[in-house]
Design a protein around this motif. Structure first.
Motif, PDB file in Angstrom:
ATOM      1  N   PRO A 175      51.082  77.736  32.485  1.00 51.81           N
ATOM      2  CA  PRO A 175      51.004  79.393  32.905  1.00 51.81           C
ATOM      3  C   PRO A 175      51.070  80.092  31.835  1.00 51.81           C
ATOM      4  O   PRO A 175      51.756  79.815  30.884  1.00 51.81           O
ATOM      5  N   GLY A 176      50.922  81.518  32.044  1.00 47.30           N
ATOM      6  CA  GLY A 176      51.452  82.649  31.005  1.00 47.30           C
ATOM      7  C   GLY A 176      52.698  82.420  30.713  1.00 47.30           C
ATOM      8  O   GLY A 176      53.707  82.076  31.601  1.00 47.30           O
ATOM      9  N   THR A 217      50.634  88.278  32.973  1.00 45.18           N
ATOM     10  CA  THR A 217      50.691  87.189  34.125  1.00 45.18           C
ATOM     11  C   THR A 217      50.095  88.122  35.154  1.00 45.18           C
ATOM     12  O   THR A 217      50.191  87.573  36.417  1.00 45.18           O
ATOM     13  N   PHE A 237      42.725  77.011  36.750  1.00 43.05           N
ATOM     14  CA  PHE A 237      43.504  75.785  37.535  1.00 43.05           C
ATOM     15  C   PHE A 237      42.565  74.760  38.294  1.00 43.05           C
ATOM     16  O   PHE A 237      42.663  73.999  38.946  1.00 43.05           O
ATOM     17  N   ASP A 263      48.360  79.282  44.788  1.00 45.84           N
ATOM     18  CA  ASP A 263      48.330  77.960  44.163  1.00 45.84           C
ATOM     19  C   ASP A 263      48.499  76.614  44.893  1.00 45.84           C
ATOM     20  O   ASP A 263      47.795  76.016  45.041  1.00 45.84           O
ATOM     21  N   GLU A 292      51.315  90.390  36.783  1.00 47.25           N
ATOM     22  CA  GLU A 292      52.366  90.765  37.887  1.00 47.25           C
ATOM     23  C   GLU A 292      52.243  92.338  38.222  1.00 47.25           C
ATOM     24  O   GLU A 292      51.655  92.951  37.332  1.00 47.25           O
ATOM     25  N   VAL A 337      41.834  71.904  36.833  1.00 51.49           N
ATOM     26  CA  VAL A 337      43.009  70.945  36.838  1.00 51.49           C
ATOM     27  C   VAL A 337      43.419  70.143  38.100  1.00 51.49           C
ATOM     28  O   VAL A 337      43.612  68.907  38.441  1.00 51.49           O
ATOM     29  N   PRO A 367      48.237  69.216  32.418  1.00 54.66           N
ATOM     30  CA  PRO A 367      48.597  70.368  33.541  1.00 54.66           C
ATOM     31  C   PRO A 367      48.150  71.501  32.967  1.00 54.66           C
ATOM     32  O   PRO A 367      47.713  71.969  32.133  1.00 54.66           O
ATOM     33  N   TYR A 368      48.098  72.434  33.949  1.00 50.95           N
ATOM     34  CA  TYR A 368      47.671  74.039  33.855  1.00 50.95           C
ATOM     35  C   TYR A 368      48.930  74.450  33.088  1.00 50.95           C
ATOM     36  O   TYR A 368      49.936  74.055  33.479  1.00 50.95           O
ATOM     37  N   GLN A 409      56.548  83.244  30.077  1.00 46.78           N
ATOM     38  CA  GLN A 409      57.668  83.978  30.689  1.00 46.78           C
ATOM     39  C   GLN A 409      58.869  84.242  30.123  1.00 46.78           C
ATOM     40  O   GLN A 409      60.075  83.560  29.895  1.00 46.78           O
TER      41      GLN A 409
END
Lengths: 350, 350
Positions: free
Chosen positions: A15-16, A29, A111, A85, A31, A114, A12-13, A18
Motif C-alpha cells: 500500500p501507499g 493514497t 491488487f 479490499d 484519502e 495479487v 503481497p500488495y 503512511q
C-alpha cells in the motif's frame, strides 16, 4: 525445515506510504482531505464501550439496511466487508473458480493480480488502448470472470454505462465485478443494472468519498443470488468481520447525505481547477472522474518530480511499471494543499 | 445461468444466536459478563473521528508492540487480525497447502472443518477418548498440519504443555496451531515454546477474557519466519484489516493488566462455585479450564433442558452432533446470572 514446503508463497500488495511525521501533504493514497460527517462524531460520542463485551451483529443489519435504503435495493442485495479490499478478496474467492482466465486491464488497481496469485486463479490482462481506454471486445471472449474498475485507477477514466452493460450482457457465464471505489466523484454507478443481470456485482467503499478509510468499510450490491453466495463464503471465513464501531459509525455516515454531497462537490471543484493549472504547467493527463489526477509532464520525468515533491514533504504516488512510469498519481486534497503543490511545481518547472 | 457453475459452494459456520430482546441471560457465545477495562472507555472518549479520513496503520504497530511487550516477544513475532477467526482463516490459507490431511479432534471448535472445506484442504478428525481427552499418538502420524484448541471447546479441557510440546516436536514437517481462545481462564500458554519450535503458532483472542468480542481482535504469536509468511498472505488479502478504533482500544485493554486479572479471577471463582452446584443437581462435566461448563444431566436430555431454558429467557448452546448431543455448553456469566440459571434448573429438576 520441512513445514515451510507447505507454505503458500506470495508477493503481497504494497500500500501507499503512511508517513507518521506531522506537516506532510499527503496526496498518495486517495484519502479524503475533509473529515467524516459530524454525525459520525456524534455517534462516536454516544458509543457505549460496555457493549463491546458482546459480539457484534454478524449480519451488520443496521449498516446493511442503511445502505439498502440509500441505494433503493433490498437488504439481501447488500454485502459489507472490511474495506472494499475485503469485499473484493471474498468475491474473487467466491466467484472466480474456473480453469479459464479472469480478465482485467493491464493498467489498473494493482491488487487484482495479487488476489489472483493468492487464490491460484489464472488471469489475463488485455491492454488498454493508447488513451488508456478499455477495448470492449477484449472482454467479450471466453473467460473465468471479469473485474473492471470504473473509474479506473490510476488513470481516473470513466467508461460509459453502455460499455459496462454490453460487457455484463455478453458474459452470462461469468461474474462481472465493477469496482466503483471512485464513482462518487463524477461517474455513474452500474447499480441500476443489478436487477437486470444477476452476474453483476458492484463494489464501493467508504474510504474515499465518505472520508472513512480508517474505519474499513466496503460493500457490494448485486442480485440476491450473488450476494447469497458471497455471504456463504464470508460466513465460512469469519462470522463477525464488521466491528461495533464500524457498524454504528458507517450508518451515521450514510444518514448524513447533505454533508456527503457537499464534500464530494468541493473535491470535484478543486480537481477541475487543478486540472487547468496543471495543463498550464505543461502536464497532460486523462480526464479524471475520480479524486486524483494521473499526470505526466512534457519535459521532467515523473520519477524525478516524485523525489523532488517528497523532499518538499509532498507525497504523491509513483508506479514504476510499464506504460505508466512517466506518470504521477496525485490525490485531490484541499485547495490549500493543492496550492502548495502547484506553487512548488511552478518553482521547479518554469 | 452459467456463472453459477463457477461459484465456490460452501456450508457456512453458524455462530451462536445474538438475540436482540432485552432481559435475556446470554450464556450461549462465551462472551465475558463484565465490560472491557475502564481504560478502553477513556481511549474511546479521546478518539478523534476526524482522523478516520486517513487509512489506519497497516501494520497496527501500536497494538502489535503492546502485545509484544506484554508477552515478552519481538514485534515481528506477533500477527493481529479481525478476531481469532480471521487469524485462523489466514493461517489455514498460509500453512495448510498439502495433499495430506490436516488433523484436528472430532469434538472441537466447529469452524475448523468449515475453513478446510472453504480452502479445499483435506482433513481428518481423530476421536477424543471417552473422557474427551486428546490421544497424543493420533497426532504423531503423517499429516498436512495440525490445529488443536487448548483448552478445547466445547469441552473446556486443558491438555498439558508437555503433551503439546511432544506434538510440536514430533511434527517438524507441519505447522502446529494451538488455538488458545480460552487459555486465560486457567490454562498455560504454549507461547513459551515459540522460540524453540518455528513450526508452532499460538492464537489468542480479545473476545473472551478481554471482554471485547465487539471490537474483533485476535492475534498469533510464533517464530519470525512463521509470522512473516502469515503477514505476506494477509497483505495479499487486505492491507488494512484492523480499523483505527480496534488498534487504539485494543492497546488500552493490554495496558490495563490489573483490570484484566481481576475480571478473569472473578469468572474463575464463579465457574468453580457453579461446578459444585451443578454436580449437586446431578450434572456431570469435564473439568473446565475455560469460561464455560460443558454439562450433561443424569436424567433430563440436554435438548429438553435447552428448550426449557430458552423459554425462560436463558440462552445456552446446544450442539446436535454425535457424542455431544446430550450436553449443554453454558457460559460462565455473573454470579447473579448463574444464580438465576441454578434456581431455574432446581425448579425443573427437583
Amino acid at each position: 525445515m520441512g513445514w515451510e514446503e507447505q507454505v503458500r508463497r506470495v508477493v503481497p500488495y504494497i500500500p501507499g506510504e503512511q508517513p507518521k511525521q506531522k506537516g506532510i501533504i499527503k496526496l498518495n493514497t486517495n484519502e479524503c482531505p475533509y473529515p467524516p460527517s459530524p454525525l459520525v462524531k456524534e455517534y462516536a460520542a454516544a458509543f457505549e464501550t460496555e457493549l463491546l463485551r458482546l459480539y457484534p451483529d454478524p449480519e451488520a443489519s443496521l449498516l446493511v439496511n442503511a445502505l439498502a435504503d440509500y441505494y433503493g435495493v433490498d437488504a439481501d442485495q447488500v454485502f459489507v466487508g472490511v474495506g472494499s479490499d475485503d469485499v473484493l478478496a471474498m468475491s474473487f474467492l467466491t466467484f472466480f473458480n474456473s480453469e479459464k482466465p479472469v480478465l482485467f486491464p493491464d493498467i489498473t488497481y494493482s491488487f487484482y493480480d495479487v488476489w489472483a496469485e493468492l487464490f491460484h486463479i489464472p488471469y489475463r490482462c488485455p491492454e488498454l488502448d493508447n488513451d488508456f481506454r478499455l477495448v470492449k471486445e477484449d472482454y467479450l471472449t471466453e473467460n473465468g470472470g471479469i473485474v473492471i474498475p470504473n473509474p479506473n485507477a490510476p488513470t481516473g477514466l470513466f467508461e460509459s454505462l453502455d460499455t459496462i452493460e454490453e460487457i455484463v450482457a455478453g458474459n452470462p457465464d461469468s461474474m462481472v465485478i465493477i469496482d466503483e471505489a471512485y464513482v462518487d466523484f463524477g461517474g455513474v454507478s452500474a447499480m441500476s443494472l443489478v436487477d437486470k443481470y444477476d452476474n453483476l456485482l458492484v463494489v464501493q467503499t467508504f474510504s474515499k468519498s465518505r472520508a472513512m478509510a480508517g474505519i474499513r468499510i466496503g460493500f457490494a450490491v448485486g442480485s440476491k443470488k450473488a450476494i447469497g453466495y458471497l455471504k456463504d463464503v464470508k460466513f465460512s471465513f469469519n462470522s463477525y468481520t464488521m466491528n461495533a464501531p464500524s457498524i454504528a459509525w458507517g450508518t451515521a455516515s450514510i444518514r448524513d447525505d447533505g454533508y456527503f454531497k457537499e464534500t464530494v462537490g468541493k473535491i470535484i471543484n478543486t480537481r477541475e481547477r487543478v486540472k487547468k493549472e496543471l495543463a498550464g504547467l505543461g502536464f497532460t493527463f486523462p480526464d479524471s472522474m475520480s479524486n486524483f489526477i494521473f499526470a505526466s509532464h512534457e519535459t521532467i520525468p515523473a520519477a524525478e518530480l516524485f523525489q523532488a515533491l517528497k523532499q518538499e514533504g509532498i507525497y504523491v504516488r509513483y508506479f514504476n511499471k510499464p506504460r505508466i512510469d512517466n506518470y504521477l498519481r496525485i490525490t485531490v486534497g484541499t485547495d490549500e494543499e493543492m496550492d502548495r503543490l502547484l506553487t512548488f511545481l511552478k518553482q521547479i518547472i518554469h
